[in-house]
Design a protein around this motif. Structure first.
Motif, PDB file in Angstrom:
ATOM      1  N   SER A   1       0.861  -1.194   0.000  1.00 30.07           N
ATOM      2  CA  SER A   1       0.000   0.000   0.000  1.00 30.07           C
ATOM      3  C   SER A   1       0.895   1.241   0.000  1.00 30.07           C
ATOM      4  N   PRO A   2       1.549   1.517  -1.137  1.00 31.24           N
ATOM      5  CA  PRO A   2       2.489   2.651  -1.183  1.00 31.24           C
ATOM      6  C   PRO A   2       1.746   3.988  -1.111  1.00 31.24           C
ATOM      7  N   THR A   3       2.322   4.902  -0.349  1.00 34.16           N
ATOM      8  CA  THR A   3       1.741   6.254  -0.279  1.00 34.16           C
ATOM      9  C   THR A   3       2.260   7.090  -1.448  1.00 34.16           C
ATOM     10  N   ASP A   4       1.465   8.069  -1.857  1.00 38.07           N
ATOM     11  CA  ASP A   4       1.858   8.912  -2.997  1.00 38.07           C
ATOM     12  C   ASP A   4       3.106   9.729  -2.691  1.00 38.07           C
ATOM     13  N   ASN A   5       3.245  10.154  -1.415  1.00 37.09           N
ATOM     14  CA  ASN A   5       4.405  10.982  -1.052  1.00 37.09           C
ATOM     15  C   ASN A   5       5.691  10.172  -1.054  1.00 37.09           C
TER      16      ASN A   5
ATOM     17  N   ASP B   1       1.484  -4.945 -11.112  1.00 40.13           N
ATOM     18  CA  ASP B   1       1.873  -6.241 -11.669  1.00 40.13           C
ATOM     19  C   ASP B   1       3.212  -6.715 -11.134  1.00 40.13           C
ATOM     20  N   LEU B   2       4.146  -5.803 -10.890  1.00 38.40           N
ATOM     21  CA  LEU B   2       5.487  -6.175 -10.438  1.00 38.40           C
ATOM     22  C   LEU B   2       5.609  -6.264  -8.917  1.00 38.40           C
ATOM     23  N   MET B   3       4.625  -5.722  -8.219  1.00 35.39           N
ATOM     24  CA  MET B   3       4.700  -5.619  -6.758  1.00 35.39           C
ATOM     25  C   MET B   3       4.900  -6.968  -6.080  1.00 35.39           C
ATOM     26  N   HIS B   4       4.212  -8.036  -6.580  1.00 42.31           N
ATOM     27  CA  HIS B   4       4.240  -9.338  -5.925  1.00 42.31           C
ATOM     28  C   HIS B   4       5.198 -10.316  -6.601  1.00 42.31           C
ATOM     29  N   THR B   5       6.021  -9.845  -7.538  1.00 39.29           N
ATOM     30  CA  THR B   5       6.983 -10.729  -8.192  1.00 39.29           C
ATOM     31  C   THR B   5       8.209 -10.924  -7.306  1.00 39.29           C
ATOM     32  N   PHE B   6       9.027 -11.931  -7.647  1.00 40.66           N
ATOM     33  CA  PHE B   6      10.217 -12.211  -6.843  1.00 40.66           C
ATOM     34  C   PHE B   6      11.172 -11.026  -6.807  1.00 40.66           C
ATOM     35  N   GLY B   7      11.213 -10.227  -7.854  1.00 40.69           N
ATOM     36  CA  GLY B   7      12.115  -9.081  -7.865  1.00 40.69           C
ATOM     37  C   GLY B   7      11.841  -8.083  -6.767  1.00 40.69           C
ATOM     38  N   ASN B   8      10.618  -8.071  -6.222  1.00 35.80           N
ATOM     39  CA  ASN B   8      10.240  -7.115  -5.180  1.00 35.80           C
ATOM     40  C   ASN B   8      10.111  -7.759  -3.808  1.00 35.80           C
ATOM     41  N   LEU B   9      10.459  -9.038  -3.691  1.00 37.52           N
ATOM     42  CA  LEU B   9      10.286  -9.747  -2.415  1.00 37.52           C
ATOM     43  C   LEU B   9      11.634 -10.061  -1.786  1.00 37.52           C
ATOM     44  N   THR B  10      11.665 -10.016  -0.454  1.00 39.12           N
ATOM     45  CA  THR B  10      12.862 -10.411   0.277  1.00 39.12           C
ATOM     46  C   THR B  10      12.429 -11.032   1.595  1.00 39.12           C
ATOM     47  N   LEU B  11      13.401 -11.448   2.391  1.00 40.78           N
ATOM     48  CA  LEU B  11      13.119 -12.041   3.697  1.00 40.78           C
ATOM     49  C   LEU B  11      13.750 -11.203   4.790  1.00 40.78           C
ATOM     50  N   VAL B  12      12.994 -10.998   5.871  1.00 43.66           N
ATOM     51  CA  VAL B  12      13.505 -10.253   7.025  1.00 43.66           C
ATOM     52  C   VAL B  12      12.919 -10.871   8.286  1.00 43.66           C
ATOM     53  N   THR B  13      13.450 -10.470   9.439  1.00 46.32           N
ATOM     54  CA  THR B  13      12.868 -10.906  10.709  1.00 46.32           C
ATOM     55  C   THR B  13      11.596 -10.115  10.968  1.00 46.32           C
ATOM     56  N   SER B  14      10.717 -10.637  11.801  1.00 44.55           N
ATOM     57  CA  SER B  14       9.441  -9.969  12.075  1.00 44.55           C
ATOM     58  C   SER B  14       9.613  -8.559  12.627  1.00 44.55           C
ATOM     59  N   PRO B  15      10.506  -8.325  13.629  1.00 46.45           N
ATOM     60  CA  PRO B  15      10.663  -6.961  14.127  1.00 46.45           C
ATOM     61  C   PRO B  15      11.100  -5.972  13.040  1.00 46.45           C
ATOM     62  N   LEU B  16      12.019  -6.417  12.166  1.00 51.57           N
ATOM     63  CA  LEU B  16      12.499  -5.531  11.106  1.00 51.57           C
ATOM     64  C   LEU B  16      11.377  -5.257  10.109  1.00 51.57           C
ATOM     65  N   ASN B  17      10.555  -6.258   9.846  1.00 53.50           N
ATOM     66  CA  ASN B  17       9.442  -6.084   8.922  1.00 53.50           C
ATOM     67  C   ASN B  17       8.479  -5.015   9.409  1.00 53.50           C
ATOM     68  N   SER B  18       8.109  -5.082  10.683  1.00 51.06           N
ATOM     69  CA  SER B  18       7.146  -4.109  11.217  1.00 51.06           C
ATOM     70  C   SER B  18       7.748  -2.717  11.326  1.00 51.06           C
ATOM     71  N   SER B  19       9.056  -2.617  11.552  1.00 54.27           N
ATOM     72  CA  SER B  19       9.682  -1.302  11.700  1.00 54.27           C
ATOM     73  C   SER B  19       9.768  -0.561  10.365  1.00 54.27           C
ATOM     74  N   MET B  20       9.881  -1.333   9.245  1.00 52.61           N
ATOM     75  CA  MET B  20       9.997  -0.686   7.944  1.00 52.61           C
ATOM     76  C   MET B  20       8.631  -0.302   7.375  1.00 52.61           C
ATOM     77  N   SER B  21       7.661  -1.216   7.518  1.00 50.67           N
ATOM     78  CA  SER B  21       6.287  -0.951   7.071  1.00 50.67           C
ATOM     79  C   SER B  21       6.253  -0.333   5.673  1.00 50.67           C
ATOM     80  N   ASN B  22       5.630   0.855   5.542  1.00 45.25           N
ATOM     81  CA  ASN B  22       5.504   1.527   4.240  1.00 45.25           C
ATOM     82  C   ASN B  22       6.530   2.644   4.061  1.00 45.25           C
ATOM     83  N   SER B  23       7.631   2.540   4.774  1.00 43.93           N
ATOM     84  CA  SER B  23       8.633   3.609   4.727  1.00 43.93           C
ATOM     85  C   SER B  23       9.156   3.825   3.310  1.00 43.93           C
ATOM     86  N   ALA B  24       9.676   5.022   3.087  1.00 43.60           N
ATOM     87  CA  ALA B  24      10.276   5.344   1.790  1.00 43.60           C
ATOM     88  C   ALA B  24      11.491   4.457   1.551  1.00 43.60           C
ATOM     89  N   PHE B  25      11.883   4.313   0.275  1.00 44.19           N
ATOM     90  CA  PHE B  25      12.941   3.372  -0.059  1.00 44.19           C
ATOM     91  C   PHE B  25      14.258   3.720   0.609  1.00 44.19           C
TER      92      PHE B  25
END
Length: 650
Positions: A532-536, A560-584
């Motif tokens: 759910s990327p924000t416009d900003n 179309d590209l959002m759910h492809t392997f090129g956009n997926l990675t693995l992280v720990t749960s705490p790191l996942n929640s801390s990044m959320s929708n943050s800018a790149f």
């Protein structure tokens, strides 16, 4: 076959032993399903004796049948009868009599104790093991039975076998069935003798010692004279297995593994005629399936399609399937024992030890697949990935390749596994159906069996010649297209995505890092471009002032590209929640500094400063290159007629 009606007293006053064969299943009766109903029947008969109906003899209570086969005695010993069927009834009656004996002893009821001693114990002859027991339980129950026998009271039994507390739930673990039965009967007998709760009459006075004695004596009469069984003694020409199967067609469900075990060791008894030899066979080849330390693996409930069964039955299913000689044959879990009987007649010489050796050899490899003990064993790693992909239909083929043809495939095992894994993973990523793979692998095994030699070339060539969506080994072209464009996050299960990304992670390690491979089963799948990327933070890749069509086109491409392997990675749960929708730029810093995975060091290694559709495709291409290294597929060499003619001419 000689049937006769007998009371419990007639059955147990004989100086003999009723031996439950070692291959019989353990004692399984429990309080709610069997013990309580039996006690209520005993109590009903006792109450009839307490309040007699003048002129009417109490009717006996029928408990069912016991099937016995007399064994040939050697020397001076008590006659021993092998219990073909009815071991649960016999053992339960002995536990009831032992509980009553110990209660009578505690109250100094000498006459009752003498009667019950005669029904639970043979006079000693020469001190041989278990000769004094009327009922000798199956091997796995004897330690519990001995504890009951030696304790002489529930209190002493609790000292010998204290309750085990479960760490997580902080409550006592269930008691072994045999010990639990003795303790239940002990409580029930004491409650009946000393209180009026079971009589449901509040007007009765609390029993004094005279009343306690009367009640115990009536209880003994009810058990010994009012409980009736049909005793069936087999003749030498009777088939114990047929009778056992017929009598167990209803009642407590016997699993195919129980029937197979009984069949094999009844056959072993016929062949050897000596119980010591049969017990040696059992301990050598079968104990691992029943032993408490390893039984957890073999008795675990697992699913196969719509069926739920124990893992040992599933092993039998895969083993018997691997033995089929024609691809149009079939084995069904619901008819597994019948399939075993067909295999026994068709493929074996009838030698029990040879069959047990075969089963053990196959089961060792099967366990290596299902429960790997190392991450570096390529076959075990394949087994782990197979469980993630839920593709156990290949197990019969693997049993054929790596057990039946082990001598031919051992040196090339890793290569064969690599090809088979490539075949399956590529099909998973490409979204090709798995429904027909059981037939594909069965046909593959039966056709390869026709070859004198089976190696990696034969396996690979067979896979390369498969065609059509139900069987093909996807080419690099199809694999790449689906890898880069398929919405993997939506079309694949999360465990499958983790498995694929974990494999890509491991592939990037050097030989010096292999021992440090992290198991990523619990890692979280992270979208670098958020779902759910924000416009900003994540503006669309369109020129300023672009029309609606251009914006919709950019929006669709990103989606179309959002759910492809090129956009997926693995992280720990705490790191996942801390990044959320943050800018790149925030995500990149977090991934580079907080994660040690090669999947996430990619951004620093390639100096990625922005994340757009072009970057997603570029990373997808890079991960695809690694994936083809893990799961390669050789190109099929196409030779023209002219080239063939030239080769022949030369």
């Amino acid at each position: 076959m000689n049937p006769q009606k007998v009371t419990a007293q007639q059955l147990f006053t004989m100086q003999c032993r009723y031996l439950v064969p070692l291959y019989q299943r353990q004692y399984v009766w429990n309080e709610n399903d069997q013990l309580k109903p039996l006690w209520e029947d005993v109590l009903s008969k006792t109450l009839e004796l307490m309040r007699p109906n003048i002129g009417r003899q109490p009717r006996k209570h029928f408990m069912g049948a016991v099937v016995l086969r007399g064994l040939v005695a050697s020397g001076l010993e008590y006659q021993t009868y092998e219990v073909i069927d009815g071991q649960q009834r016999l053992t339960t009656l002995q536990l009831l009599l032992l509980a009553l004996r110990d209660y009578a002893t505690s109250k100094s009821l000498q006459t009752v104790t003498t009667i019950l001693n005669g029904m639970t114990e043979n006079p000693p002859l020469g001190g041989r093991e278990y000769e004094r027991w009327k009922v000798v339980p199956t091997t796995r129950d004897r330690a519990d039975y001995e504890a009951v026998w030696e304790s002489k009271s529930p209190a002493m039994l609790l000292e010998l076998r204290p309750r085990i507390m479960l760490v997580k739930s902080k409550r006592a673990a269930p008691r072994p069935h045999l010990i639990g039965a003795y303790e239940y009967f002990s409580r029930a007998i004491k409650g009946f003798a000393e209180t009026n709760e079971q009589l449901e009459d509040d007007t009765l006075p609390t029993p004094d010692m005279v009343e306690v004695t009367r009640r115990v004596e009536l209880l003994v009469r009810a058990i010994t004279m009012q409980l009736e069984l049909v005793r069936i003694d087999l003749d030498q020409d009777d088939d114990p297995q047929v009778i056992f199967e017929t009598l167990n067609a209803r009642g407590a469900r016997l699993l195919p593994g129980d029937l197979v075990r009984n069949f094999l060791f009844l056959e072993a008894t016929r062949q050897f005629q000596v119980q010591a030899e049969v017990e040696k066979l059992y301990n050598t080849y079968w104990l691992q399936y029943d032993d408490t330390e390893s039984a957890g693996f073999w008795k675990a409930e697992v699913r196969q399609g719509r069926y739920s069964t124990q893992r040992f039955e599933l092993f039998l299913f895969h083993f018997l399937t691997s033995q089929l000689r024609r691809s149009d044959e079939d084995i069904q879990l619901g008819y597994l024992y019948q399939a075993f009987g067909d295999w026994w007649k068709r493929e074996t010489t009838g030698n029990v030890e040879e069959v047990l050796q075969t089963l053990l050899k196959y089961s060792v490899f099967y366990r290596r697949l299902v429960e790997p003990t190392t991450k570096t064993d390529r076959v075990a790693l394949f087994g782990r990935r197979l469980r993630t992909m839920d593709l156990s239909t290949i197990y019969p083929l693997l049993l054929f390749l790596f057990v039946e043809r082990e001598e031919q495939t051992k040196a090339e095992a890793d290569g064969i596994v690599s090809d088979l894994e490539s075949y399956l993973v590529r099909r998973v990523v490409c979204g090709l159906p798995a429904q027909a793979l059981n037939r594909v692998f069965l046909k593959m095994a039966t056709e390869l069996r026709q070859l004198a030699l089976v190696g990696r070339d034969e396996v690979r060539n067979y896979l390369l010649n498969l065609s059509g969506p139900t069987a093909e080994w996807p080419t690099d072209s199809l694999f790449r297209h689906r890898w880069l464009t398929t919405a993997a996050y939506s079309s694949l299960s999360k465990p499958r995505i983790r498995m694929i990304l974990e494999a890509v992670e491991w592939q990037q390690y050097t030989k010096f890092q292999e021992s440090a491979r992290p198991v990523l089963d619990s890692a979280t799948i992270e979208h670098i471009l958020p779902q759910s990327p924000t416009d900003n933070e994540w503006p669309l890749e369109v020129a300023q002032g672009a029309d609606d069509e251009s914006q919709q086109s950019a929006q669709q491409l990103r989606h179309d590209l959002m759910h492809t392997f090129g956009n997926l990675t693995l992280v720990t749960s705490p790191l996942n929640s801390s990044m959320s929708n943050s800018a790149f730029h925030i995500k990149e810093q977090e991934l580079s500094s907080q994660s040690t995975l090669m999947l996430n060091r990619y951004f620093k290694l390639y100096n990625i400063k922005e994340w757009n559709t072009k970057a997603i495709v570029a990373r997808g291409e890079r991960l695809f290159e690694i994936a083809t290294d893990i799961w390669p597929r050789p190109a099929v060499l196409v030779v023209s007629d002219e080239e063939i003619a030239d080769l022949i001419g030369s």
